[in-house]
Design a protein around this motif. Structure first.
Motif, short mmCIF file in Angstrom:
data_model
loop_
_atom_site.label_atom_id
_atom_site.label_comp_id
_atom_site.label_asym_id
_atom_site.label_seq_id
_atom_site.Cartn_x
_atom_site.Cartn_y
_atom_site.Cartn_z
N ASP A 138 -11.35 -5.60 -21.76
CA ASP A 138 -12.70 -6.03 -21.36
C ASP A 138 -13.04 -5.52 -19.96
O ASP A 138 -14.17 -5.08 -19.72
CB ASP A 138 -12.79 -7.57 -21.40
CG ASP A 138 -12.70 -8.11 -22.82
OD1 ASP A 138 -12.97 -7.33 -23.77
OD2 ASP A 138 -12.38 -9.30 -22.98
N ARG A 139 -12.06 -5.59 -19.04
CA ARG A 139 -12.32 -5.10 -17.68
C ARG A 139 -12.60 -3.60 -17.69
O ARG A 139 -13.51 -3.13 -17.01
CB ARG A 139 -11.12 -5.40 -16.77
CG ARG A 139 -10.96 -6.87 -16.41
CD ARG A 139 -10.08 -7.03 -15.19
NE ARG A 139 -8.78 -6.42 -15.36
CZ ARG A 139 -7.71 -7.04 -15.85
NH1 ARG A 139 -7.79 -8.32 -16.21
NH2 ARG A 139 -6.56 -6.42 -15.98
N ALA A 146 -13.80 -1.86 -20.18
CA ALA A 146 -15.10 -1.64 -20.80
C ALA A 146 -16.23 -1.92 -19.81
O ALA A 146 -17.20 -1.15 -19.72
CB ALA A 146 -15.24 -2.52 -22.04
N ASP A 147 -16.10 -3.00 -19.03
CA ASP A 147 -17.12 -3.31 -18.02
C ASP A 147 -17.18 -2.23 -16.95
O ASP A 147 -18.27 -1.82 -16.52
CB ASP A 147 -16.80 -4.67 -17.36
CG ASP A 147 -16.98 -5.83 -18.32
OD1 ASP A 147 -17.66 -5.65 -19.34
OD2 ASP A 147 -16.41 -6.90 -18.06
N ARG A 148 -16.01 -1.75 -16.53
CA ARG A 148 -15.98 -0.70 -15.52
C ARG A 148 -16.61 0.58 -16.04
O ARG A 148 -17.38 1.24 -15.33
CB ARG A 148 -14.53 -0.44 -15.10
CG ARG A 148 -14.39 0.61 -14.01
CD ARG A 148 -12.94 0.81 -13.64
NE ARG A 148 -12.79 1.81 -12.61
CZ ARG A 148 -11.62 2.25 -12.16
NH1 ARG A 148 -10.49 1.73 -12.64
NH2 ARG A 148 -11.55 3.17 -11.22
N GLU A 149 -16.32 0.91 -17.28
CA GLU A 149 -16.90 2.11 -17.88
C GLU A 149 -18.43 1.98 -17.97
O GLU A 149 -19.16 2.94 -17.72
CB GLU A 149 -16.31 2.34 -19.27
CG GLU A 149 -16.77 3.62 -19.94
CD GLU A 149 -16.08 3.86 -21.27
OE1 GLU A 149 -16.40 4.84 -21.93
OE2 GLU A 149 -15.21 3.04 -21.64
N THR A 150 -18.89 0.79 -18.32
CA THR A 150 -20.34 0.56 -18.39
C THR A 150 -20.99 0.74 -17.02
O THR A 150 -22.04 1.39 -16.89
CB THR A 150 -20.61 -0.85 -18.93
OG1 THR A 150 -20.03 -0.97 -20.24
CG2 THR A 150 -22.11 -1.09 -19.03
N ARG A 151 -20.36 0.15 -15.98
CA ARG A 151 -20.92 0.28 -14.63
C ARG A 151 -20.92 1.73 -14.16
O ARG A 151 -21.89 2.20 -13.54
CB ARG A 151 -20.13 -0.59 -13.65
CG ARG A 151 -20.33 -2.09 -13.84
CD ARG A 151 -19.82 -2.87 -12.64
NE ARG A 151 -18.40 -2.68 -12.45
CZ ARG A 151 -17.45 -3.43 -13.01
NH1 ARG A 151 -17.79 -4.42 -13.83
NH2 ARG A 151 -16.18 -3.20 -12.76
N GLY A 158 -21.10 4.35 -16.04
CA GLY A 158 -22.16 5.04 -16.77
C GLY A 158 -23.53 4.79 -16.16
O GLY A 158 -24.35 5.71 -16.05
N GLU A 159 -23.77 3.55 -15.74
CA GLU A 159 -25.05 3.22 -15.10
C GLU A 159 -25.21 3.95 -13.78
O GLU A 159 -26.28 4.48 -13.46
CB GLU A 159 -25.15 1.71 -14.89
CG GLU A 159 -25.22 0.92 -16.19
CD GLU A 159 -25.16 -0.58 -15.95
OE1 GLU A 159 -24.92 -0.97 -14.79
OE2 GLU A 159 -25.36 -1.34 -16.91
N THR A 162 -25.94 7.58 -14.42
CA THR A 162 -27.33 7.77 -14.85
C THR A 162 -28.27 7.74 -13.66
O THR A 162 -29.19 8.57 -13.54
CB THR A 162 -27.71 6.67 -15.85
OG1 THR A 162 -26.83 6.74 -17.00
CG2 THR A 162 -29.14 6.85 -16.33
#
Length: 200
Positions: free
Chosen positions: A86-87, A89-94, A96-97, A100
């Motif tokens: 989960d950590r 995945a959250d780091r990957e999402t951040r 990516g943002e 962008t």
């Protein structure tokens, strides 16, 4: 002594619950025949069964405890891995943002640079056009009038216009200037022409 020997033999042979049960049934049949040997076998098998039952009852709780400990450790490990996933995945999402946003800012910067380059080009073209037009006006003036105007200009500014004018028109204007002013302007024009890459 004979019973212990037979027990050890059965254990070494790996006799389990089903063969032991079959042996008991066979012994029961022999008892019905009334043979004394059958009674001895029945007693021996009964003792073995009791020993096996006691050993199983003694070891089974310990085995269950070990299994419970292992299962608990596996659950904890699984929970740790889920939390780590989960950590990540959250780091990957951040990330990516952020990526962008950076790309959007770079696109905006590139667009601003293009706009600035276009504006500078237009300004240079406009400035060049204005200078050419003003130079043409000075060339069309009478030499004496132009000389009076150029004598009021800063030498560097006057040198810029005179270097753009036709040589004969510039010479007439220079002839009408004060000798000290004409000398200063001449030095400026010579310095401009002496610069490498200067075509003016």
């Amino acid at each position: 002594m004979a019973r212990r020997k037979m027990t050890r033999r059965l254990r070494r042979a790996g006799i389990g619950a089903l063969p032991l049960l079959a042996g008991l049934l066979t012994a029961s049949g022999l008892v019905r025949l009334g043979d004394g040997t059958g009674n001895a076998i029945v007693r021996e098998l009964g003792a073995i069964a009791a020993t096996a039952s006691t050993a199983t009852s003694e070891t089974e709780p310990a085995g269950q405890d070990e299994v419970a400990v292992i299962l608990e450790a596996l659950k904890e490990r699984e929970a740790q891995l889920d939390e780590r996933e989960d950590r990540l995945a959250d780091r990957e999402t951040r990330l990516g943002e952020v990526e962008t946003r950076i790309r959007a800012q770079m696109d905006d910067l590139a667009a601003a640079e293009d706009d600035l380059a276009k504006m500078l080009k237009l300004a240079e073209e406009a400035s060049e056009s204005d200078l050419a037009r003003l130079t043409s006006v000075y060339e069309s003036m009478k030499p004496a009038e132009a000389a009076r105007l150029f004598s009021e200009m800063a030498p560097a500014f006057a040198a810029g216009f005179l270097s753009r004018m036709r040589p004969e028109a510039a010479a007439e204007v220079m002839a009408g200037l004060d000798p000290q002013t004409a000398y200063s302007i001449s030095v400026m024009i010579a310095g401009r022409n002496a610069k490498p890459g200067n075509d003016g």
